[in-house]
Design an enzyme around this catalytic site. Sequence first.
Site, mmCIF file in Angstrom:
data_model
loop_
_atom_site.group_PDB
_atom_site.id
_atom_site.type_symbol
_atom_site.label_atom_id
_atom_site.label_comp_id
_atom_site.label_asym_id
_atom_site.label_seq_id
_atom_site.Cartn_x
_atom_site.Cartn_y
_atom_site.Cartn_z
ATOM 1 N N GLU A 1 -16.545 8.923 16.383
ATOM 2 C CA GLU A 1 -16.482 9.479 14.873
ATOM 3 C C GLU A 1 -17.742 10.668 14.731
ATOM 4 O O GLU A 1 -17.594 11.520 14.042
ATOM 5 C CB GLU A 1 -16.877 8.473 14.154
ATOM 6 C CG GLU A 1 -15.653 7.262 13.716
ATOM 7 C CD GLU A 1 -16.044 6.262 12.983
ATOM 8 O OE1 GLU A 1 -15.586 5.964 11.753
ATOM 9 O OE2 GLU A 1 -16.823 5.414 13.504
ATOM 10 N N GLU B 1 -12.213 -0.205 16.894
ATOM 11 C CA GLU B 1 -12.634 -1.175 15.973
ATOM 12 C C GLU B 1 -11.877 -2.283 15.480
ATOM 13 O O GLU B 1 -12.464 -3.406 15.403
ATOM 14 C CB GLU B 1 -13.091 -0.332 14.734
ATOM 15 C CG GLU B 1 -14.225 0.672 14.747
ATOM 16 C CD GLU B 1 -14.207 1.843 15.216
ATOM 17 O OE1 GLU B 1 -15.050 2.741 15.291
ATOM 18 O OE2 GLU B 1 -13.082 2.128 15.901
HETATM 19 N N1 T1G Z 1 -23.091 -2.109 21.040
HETATM 20 C C1 T1G Z 1 -23.827 -2.939 21.531
HETATM 21 N N2 T1G Z 1 -23.763 -3.290 22.979
HETATM 22 C C2 T1G Z 1 -22.798 -2.956 23.698
HETATM 23 C C3 T1G Z 1 -21.664 -1.880 22.816
HETATM 24 C C4 T1G Z 1 -21.740 -1.597 21.719
HETATM 25 N N3 T1G Z 1 -21.054 -0.839 20.892
HETATM 26 N N4 T1G Z 1 -20.733 -1.642 23.952
HETATM 27 C C5 T1G Z 1 -21.290 -2.255 25.161
HETATM 28 N N5 T1G Z 1 -22.314 -2.964 24.959
HETATM 29 C C6 T1G Z 1 -23.092 -3.918 26.018
HETATM 30 C C7 T1G Z 1 -22.373 -5.055 26.493
HETATM 31 O O1 T1G Z 1 -22.291 -6.272 25.621
HETATM 32 C C8 T1G Z 1 -23.057 -5.011 27.686
HETATM 33 O O2 T1G Z 1 -24.353 -6.040 27.649
HETATM 34 C C9 T1G Z 1 -23.404 -3.804 28.201
HETATM 35 O O3 T1G Z 1 -23.352 -3.163 26.906
HETATM 36 C C10 T1G Z 1 -22.292 -3.199 29.109
HETATM 37 O O4 T1G Z 1 -21.170 -3.186 28.639
HETATM 38 C C11 T1G Z 1 -18.809 2.632 12.545
HETATM 39 C C12 T1G Z 1 -18.147 -0.110 13.392
HETATM 40 C C13 T1G Z 1 -18.302 0.946 26.580
HETATM 41 C C14 T1G Z 1 -16.170 0.390 27.620
HETATM 42 O O5 T1G Z 1 -15.855 -1.345 20.570
HETATM 43 O O6 T1G Z 1 -15.650 -1.387 25.194
HETATM 44 O O7 T1G Z 1 -18.376 1.727 16.376
HETATM 45 O O8 T1G Z 1 -23.527 -7.924 28.980
HETATM 46 O O9 T1G Z 1 -20.376 -4.947 30.439
HETATM 47 O O10 T1G Z 1 -17.304 -2.798 31.293
HETATM 48 O O11 T1G Z 1 -16.790 2.628 13.297
HETATM 49 O O12 T1G Z 1 -18.633 -2.007 26.883
HETATM 50 O O13 T1G Z 1 -25.011 -6.202 29.870
HETATM 51 O O14 T1G Z 1 -25.946 -7.496 28.214
HETATM 52 O O15 T1G Z 1 -18.696 -3.836 28.731
HETATM 53 O O16 T1G Z 1 -18.561 -0.601 31.770
HETATM 54 C C15 T1G Z 1 -16.896 0.400 18.634
HETATM 55 C C16 T1G Z 1 -17.407 -1.590 22.962
HETATM 56 C C17 T1G Z 1 -18.127 -0.267 18.244
HETATM 57 C C18 T1G Z 1 -16.805 -0.190 22.281
HETATM 58 C C19 T1G Z 1 -18.246 -0.227 28.681
HETATM 59 N N6 T1G Z 1 -17.088 0.463 20.141
HETATM 60 N N7 T1G Z 1 -17.831 -1.410 24.474
HETATM 61 O O17 T1G Z 1 -17.587 -1.352 29.492
HETATM 62 O O18 T1G Z 1 -19.666 -2.458 30.517
HETATM 63 S S1 T1G Z 1 -17.748 -0.462 16.272
HETATM 64 C C20 T1G Z 1 -16.584 -0.379 20.942
HETATM 65 C C21 T1G Z 1 -16.956 -1.687 25.441
HETATM 66 C C22 T1G Z 1 -17.962 0.832 15.772
HETATM 67 C C23 T1G Z 1 -17.901 2.413 13.840
HETATM 68 C C24 T1G Z 1 -17.667 1.020 14.280
HETATM 69 C C25 T1G Z 1 -17.308 -1.552 26.813
HETATM 70 C C26 T1G Z 1 -17.485 -0.120 27.635
HETATM 71 P P1 T1G Z 1 -24.689 -6.874 28.775
HETATM 72 P P2 T1G Z 1 -19.851 -3.701 29.554
HETATM 73 P P3 T1G Z 1 -18.451 -1.811 30.906
#
Ligand code: T1G
Length: 696
Positions: free
Chosen positions: A103, A123
């Site tokens: 975004e 999301e």
């Molecule tokens: N927020 C906070 N922590 C996050 C995070 C996030 N968005 N994404 C990952 N982490 C943490 C995760 O918990 C882990 O922590 C560490 O980072 C490594 O992640 C307004 C509302 C990016 C593909 O849904 O899909 O934007 O366990 O082990 O396998 O519209 O993480 O080490 O303590 O998964 O290499 C939308 C979510 C949010 C993406 C990387 N974004 N993340 O995968 O590492 S909603 C997502 C992922 C949003 C807006 C809306 C994956 C990754 P810890 P990991 P990975």
Amino acid sequence: MADAIQYKLMGEIAILTANNPPVNALSHAVRQGLIDGIERAENEAKAVVIVGGGRTFFAGADITEFGKPFVEPGLPSVCARIERSPLPVVASLHGTALGGGLEVALGTHYRIAIPSAKVGLPEVLLGLLPGAGGTQRLPRVIGAENAIDIITSGRQVGASEALKLGIIDEIADGDVEEIGVAYAERLLKAGKGPRPVADLPCPTAIDFDAAYDLALKKGRGQIAPATAIRAIEVACNTNFDEGIEQERQMFMTLLASPQSKGMIHAFFNERAVSKLPELKGVEPRALNALGVIGGGTMGAGITVAALLAGLDVTMVERDAAAAEAGAGRVAGILQGSVKRGKLSQDKYDAIMAGGFRAVDNYDALADVDLVIEAAFEEMGVKKAIFAELDRVCKQGAVLASNTSYLDVNEIAASTSRPSDVIGLHFFSPAHVMKLLEVVVADQTAPDVVATGFALGKALRKISVRSGVCDGFIGNRILKTYRTCADHMVLDGASPYEIDKAMTAFGFAMGPFEVGDLAGLDIGWATRKRLAPTRDPHERVSTYPDKMCEAGNFGQKTGKGYYIYEKGKRGGTPDPEVTKLIEAERAELGITARDFSHEEIQRRYMCAMINEAAKVVDEGIARRPLDVDMVLLFGYGFPRHWGGPMKWADMQGLDSILADINRYAEEDDFFWQPSDLLTRLVAAGKSFDDLNKGDTV
Ligand code: T1G
């Protein structure tokens, strides 16, 4: 603390670099840093490049901030501020630009990416929709149809497809900052200025009602994908600012929904469940060469999972013919992956030429690091195999059993090295199912446990620690809620209504359909095995035995609870089964009564939660979240409820306990309220409090 957004000027170009490892989540500090960076650039630069430091561009909003007090600036206003900048702003993408990250990129005026970059709006996988303009800007760039596909699937889109769709403008190889700056310099040279997506015309409308209904059907009760379609519809028939307003309202409604809480619970705990405090600093043993005993369905599946993870595997079978058959099963599964484009022919050839062999003698296992026994589920057979492993395997090798219920302590005690023995319980098909129960016996050494989890990580499994009891975590709880379903059938509910009720709850299949898929002979064998020790107070139905005695084991025999016709999806209810049930009720003098879907769901869930609470109270499962992950990844529990324990917390444990106590008035043998549940209710605490380390 270093700035969350680092600022530097390179010639006329201001570079804003995200610095919030590990995934540059758009936390408050990052959002404020972006605003400050843009404002500073507007005083001294001609263009701006936004880039991610470390391994990725912004991977989305900071999910850990959800549910906490909201702090301005919000992401919608950050995107709007970037978009209305008088300077051309470039986003240079690498890693995964997801959710709020994409975004922000759509809020900039130009997007470039390295070839390996991925973009997406996932999301809905958190029970949400894009809440910072994604449902209004993306359709303006790629049209409503494509936007619906990307937003309702939550899938990650590769750079070349993103270029084709128009999400990004260019792909360039090299350092992500350098390609961004070079692109900005080319734009300035060409006299290019800002190019707000918000100014693009509304996308052409499509049949949104049809898309909405389809999303609801596919979602099996999930509301986020269908809601996102309504938001995209707004983009087609309202001005941009009004669209942003409506998107926000829909986003806030979903954020407050139990489904979003369930899916965010699943997101964090599928990552947390394999991190055991007691394994901190415990080094796993070497894990290069594996042995697998048994080339049947489970042995072959485990072998394939290991081979696809790059491990070397030696499969051992009782004789040459069985070894050949096992090798054939492995080749068959891998060729299926080649056909589906999941595995290259070269990789297949390399695996079959070098990394795998099937033999009929145990001596071939002398040098392996870990052996997984996946043979017939009988204690005598297990002990004979472990005696052989004890004889041939090197000191320090980990000896594991894939048993799904037998006593791992007894298996371990049959060897001279019980501390090297562990249970590794895979789920069928083992190369597909994500769940791995790591069953820790009384004498299992910590580094053997760590090795079990290391294998789970290498095979990309969700590994959950389990203690030793009959059925471990999953099968023990399954037996209880399955029995509850049988009791409802005896009292008047039809198995087909129960299946409908549980699919309406969100399961892909109801318990009787699952029974037919797995094979009714498995349950039959369990009933026969447990019959000698069964408590006389236990209510058991005999009609399922009659079905099995007639050879009706479900899909594999074409008949079970349902009748299956070749080439036709799903089955049709078998009237013979209903007759058997009615006959048994008459025999037991039971007058059938009606069960609403709500009552069926409630009893089924209460039985599941009650037994799960006992499993936690006994320490078989360490935390309630362990149970949630087992049910999500091994038993098809709907992800949008987060798991039975999360669902129970959202229902209120007091109401769950009250229902269990009410059911106990009818049958106080089956419905014995869990002591833990009673203690939690008395203390006004939840399962989530236990997940956070609280005790009662
Ligand atoms: N927020 C906070 N922590 C996050 C995070 C996030 N968005 N994404 C990952 N982490 C943490 C995760 O918990 C882990 O922590 C560490 O980072 C490594 O992640 C307004 C509302 C990016 C593909 O849904 O899909 O934007 O366990 O082990 O396998 O519209 O993480 O080490 O303590 O998964 O290499 C939308 C979510 C949010 C993406 C990387 N974004 N993340 O995968 O590492 S909603 C997502 C992922 C949003 C807006 C809306 C994956 C990754 P810890 P990991 P990975």
